[in-house]
Design a protein around this motif. Structure first.
Motif: not given
Length: 227
Positions: A91-100
């Motif tokens: 979920f942390d990696e997915l969040f970083k991707f979506l935010q980026a």
């Protein structure tokens, strides 16, 4: 991670509120607690979690609700999350991707979230893209109440699946009902059936148990073997 791996239907991630006049507030300094001074008096940091860490968990809470608690990505998450060291890291990696990529983190639109998740998969697991493409198509079929796929989930097997599946079900028609697998499908429901042929051989082997295809009626799946 421990709680997520219990596979509960719903995982509500909550945050401590430090209400005025309580013992917790009186001992706030001892625990290093900083909280908002107005309602809902939510904790911002303490001796164990920094402001940055708690903010990250707040963002993950949003994705947890959108992708996991919604129970609309079950097949995809079942096979995608184990690719990561832990559910939290996923979920942390997915969040970083979506935010980026400046994606909207609040929308509950399944198609939009699924499209962005598919891009995340493509960027991280391109070699397994077809398998996860099938997983997302399956998740769509489980909730779709009509016979179509969204544009980004269409593939070259759709026409064949619909033609062969429709013919197969019609061959089991008795009067105005299709009777198959102890299931009755009305003629009107037949028009809303969505048909599925996997793009990847891995999905066919693992999920369909080597059946050729599947069809969905009112969120329930049934396997077909054409030969």
């Amino acid at each position: 991670n421990d709680i997520f791996n219990l596979h509960a239907d719903n995982f509500q991630l909550g945050f401590l509120k430090v209400l005025p006049g309580t013992e917790m507030q009186e001992n706030a300094d001892h625990f290093g607690i900083v909280s908002t001074s107005t309602n809902p008096y939510m904790i911002l940091q303490n001796n164990w979690l920094s402001f940055k860490e708690l903010n990250t968990i707040h963002k993950i809470e949003i994705l947890l609700d959108l992708f996991s608690n919604s129970n609309k990505f079950n097949m995809t998450l079942k096979y995608l999350i184990p690719k990561f060291d832990s559910p939290f890291i996923f979920f942390d990696e997915l969040f970083k991707f979506l935010q980026a990529n400046n994606y909207d983190l609040q929308t509950k639109n399944w198609k939009k979230n699924a499209s962005e998740l598919l891009q995340f998969i493509k960027d991280n697991y391109g070699c397994e893209y077809d398998f996860f493409f099938d997983c997302l198509r399956w998740d769509w079929c489980m909730q779709a109440r009509s016979h179509y796929y969204p544009d980004f989930l269409r593939c070259d097997t759709d026409a064949k699946a619909k033609k062969e599946g429709y013919a197969y079900l019609n061959s089991h028609k008795i009067k105005d009902k299709i009777k198959l697998y102890n299931v009755e499908i009305s003629v009107s429901e037949l028009k809303k059936v969505i048909y599925f042929i996997p793009k990847s051989s891995e999905f066919k082997q693992q999920i369909l148990n080597n059946f050729d295809s599947a069809f969905f009626v009112n969120g329930k799946s049934y396997y077909l073997k054409m030969s």
